[in-house]
Design a protein around this motif. Structure first.
Motif: not given
Lengths: 315, 292
Positions: B275, B163, B104, B220-221, B100, B166-167, B213-214, B217, B224
């Motif tokens: 989250n 990523m 980012a 999500l990371a 991330v 997204v960023f 956002q980070a 993410q 993943t």
């Protein structure tokens, strides 16, 4: 309108070209000789040279890209090295599993998310809202493939209701085939449903706060009717947007879920190709998935025009 | 977005709802922070201490349920599940954080550049974002894995690359808003260059959004990374990862269900923590997004 449509199509074609070039370049620029990888330890200089010629690796880069592209455009994706059959056939064979799975998952996620999201928005800050908020947080945080494992644990291992995986094929009948896809589709749908529920909720709330809804309510339109006639249809635009953006995660999830349930889909094909070092198959499957995501987003773009008449006038 | 207007008189209902939301935001912030603090502490602890070495095989003690052998039982090779989960936390978190941070940095750079340059540069970069976004990390990890071999670097690169768009998107749209403000236009008119404006005005104003956002993410990371290692595309064995623990558990679902349940709980808890932390931070730091 037609101008807009033509521009969208042109941009679609450009994006597809770009993604194909990217995939091709990545596979080419990175160190590692596909021929050597495919032959593994059994490679002799002669067989290596022969395979290189067969794969066209002795040709210049641009020529190879163009011939691959021309093949893709005409449906000739090359030959699989391990299976010895055309890749296009392999993909078509696996597509009849992956596409219905993805479709079923989208359907399920929408069927879960819209009622939950609308109920949550309609009773804002109530117990229902809090419960739905909690539930959607859970759905988002839980890995789909783990949900798949738990479903197998409960419904196959403990109850013995369904086989723990595998796919009977469509020739065995529509119902058994669909039956084999239900658990995987649930596993795939839940994380999507979590995201979609939150989007539906905030979209409905936003529309309900708009002036035209307030006017309609002031004129005596019942809240219920305002909700279903105004808020929900208008909330569909952001929901469809997110559905499109989420498609890339759906594809990734499908690869994982296929693996949990032993479904002979595209994701498993790509993984098998990776372990068998069948680079051509992998390259084609990755391109196919990426193209699917891009086309999906293109369709979402088009659906705005159907959902939101205001956009039709814009160029 | 009329809510931004400062002239709107505060209404009772709204201030009450706002107060409620603020309370909720703090609740989320604290819960998320505590969860992540807990997992992070375990991950760090695993660097110096685990109940047993995570790779220690005790075949005699294999597939023992939680508390029968060790705190959380043993796996099919008799390895201590609690120790494996602890080291797995470190492996997951370190990969996610590195990916991330890399994504980012690159994405933010791209985003502010797009906002400063616009024109054809913006068009090309945004199209490139769509292209990258169309290849999920699982697929790029397969491509990279085929050529470079699978392992930690491949997993980090695959996640980080995904990523970037997204960023870039978040940064570009936030930066464009800053650029449209009068004082930035005034600075521009006074002869301030694009890079100076970006450093002096744009970055300080969008930093909060990038942090939020980070955080999101990171969740999500984690997901993943778990997926990658579940498929054998993550860290190489014998390093324990939550994803591979789940993959191994598949064979023993009937005999040892805890092997399939515990690592999944660890993943879900971590993602939930990030989250909630992200949601709480957003409500706190980014008033425009409040209530979304």
């Amino acid at each position: 309108m037609t101008g807009l449509l033509l521009r969208r199509i042109a941009s679609l074609v450009l994006t597809l070209l770009a993604v194909s070039a990217l995939i091709f370049l990545v596979m080419d620029v990175l160190p590692g000789d596909p021929a050597a990888i495919m032959l593994g330890t059994s490679a002799t200089p002669e067989t290596l040279e022969a395979l290189r010629r067969e794969l066209g690796l002795d040709q210049p880069l641009v020529l190879r890209y163009l011939s691959w592209l021309a093949g893709v455009a005409t449906g000739d994706l090359g030959m699989s090295y391990t299976y010895g059959v055309p890749v296009a056939g392999l993909i078509a064979e696996r597509l009849v599993v992956t596409l219905p799975l993805a479709f079923l998952a989208i359907l399920l996620s929408v069927a879960i998310a819209i009622p939950l999201g609308v109920a949550s928005a309609a009773r804002r800050n109530s117990v229902v809202d809090t419960a739905v908020g909690f539930l959607s947080q859970m759905f988002i945080a839980v890995p789909g493939f783990w949900v798949g494992l738990l479903l197998v644990l409960v419904f196959s291992v403990s109850f013995g209701w369904v086989p723990s995986g595998g796919f009977p094929g469509w020739q065995a009948g529509v119902l058994p085939a669909l039956g084999a896809l239900v658990l995987p589709a649930i596993a795939l749908a839940l994380p999507q449903a979590g995201v979609l529920t939150r989007v539906t909720r905030s979209a409905v709330i936003e529309v309900m706060n708009e002036d035209f809804v307030r006017t309609a309510r002031a004129k005596g339109l019942p809240r219920r009717k305002a909700l279903w006639r105004h808020a929900v249809p208008n909330a569909l635009v952001p929901v469809v947007t997110i559905l499109g953006l989420q498609f890339t995660f759906l594809i990734a999830g499908a690869v994982l879920v296929e693996n949990v349930f032993n479904l002979p889909g595209l994701g498993r094909l790509a993984l098998q190709a990776l372990s068998q070092r069948d680079i051509i198959v992998m390259q084609d499957v990755v391109l196919f998935f990426a193209a699917l995501v891009i086309v999906m987003n293109f369709l979402v773009d088009l659906s705005y025009l159907a959902l939101d008449p205001r956009l039709r006038g814009r160029t | 977005m009329s809510a931004v207007a400062p002239s709107a008189p505060p209404r009772r209902g709204r201030t009450f709802a706002a107060a409620l939301r603020r309370g909720l935001a703090h609740g989320k912030l604290w819960t998320g922070g505590l969860v992540i603090g807990f997992i992070g502490a375990i991950a760090l602890l695993s660097l110096v201490w685990t109940p047993l070495p995570p790779a220690k095989l005790q075949i005699v003690q294999k597939l023992k349920p939680p508390l029968a052998q060790g705190l959380l039982g043993t796996d099919h090779l008799g390895r201590d599940v609690a120790s494996m989960l602890m080291v797995g936390a470190w492996n997951s978190l370190s990969i996610a954080v590195l990916a991330v941070v890399m994504g980012a940095l690159a994405g933010t750079l791209l985003g502010v550049a797009v906002a400063a340059r616009r024109g054809w540069f913006e068009a090309i970069m945004m199209r490139a974002n769509d292209v990258i976004f169309a290849v999920p990390p699982i697929l790029s990890a397969m491509m990279l894995g085929a050529l470079l071999g699978t392992g930690r670097p491949t997993a980090i690169i695959a996640i980080a690359v995904f990523m970037v768009p997204v960023f870039a998107r978040v940064t570009a749209s936030a930066a464009l808003q800053v650029w449209s403000r009068d004082y930035v236009q005034a600075a521009r008119g006074a002869g301030k260059g694009g890079i100076r404006i970006t450093i002096d005005h744009v970055l300080p104003n969008i930093a909060n959004q990038i942090i939020v956002q980070a955080t999101i993410q990171l969740g999500l990371a984690i997901l993943t990374e778990a997926g990658l290692s579940f498929l054998g595309l993550g860290m190489a064995p014998p390093a324990p990862t939550w994803g591979r623990m789940l993959a191994d558990a598949q064979t023993y679902l009937g005999r040892a269900p805890w092997l399939a349940i515990l690592p999944g709980l660890a993943i879900a808890l971590t993602v939930l923590g990030f989250n909630m932390l992200g949601d709480g931070l957003r409500d706190l730091l980014d008033p425009r997004e409040r209530g979304r």
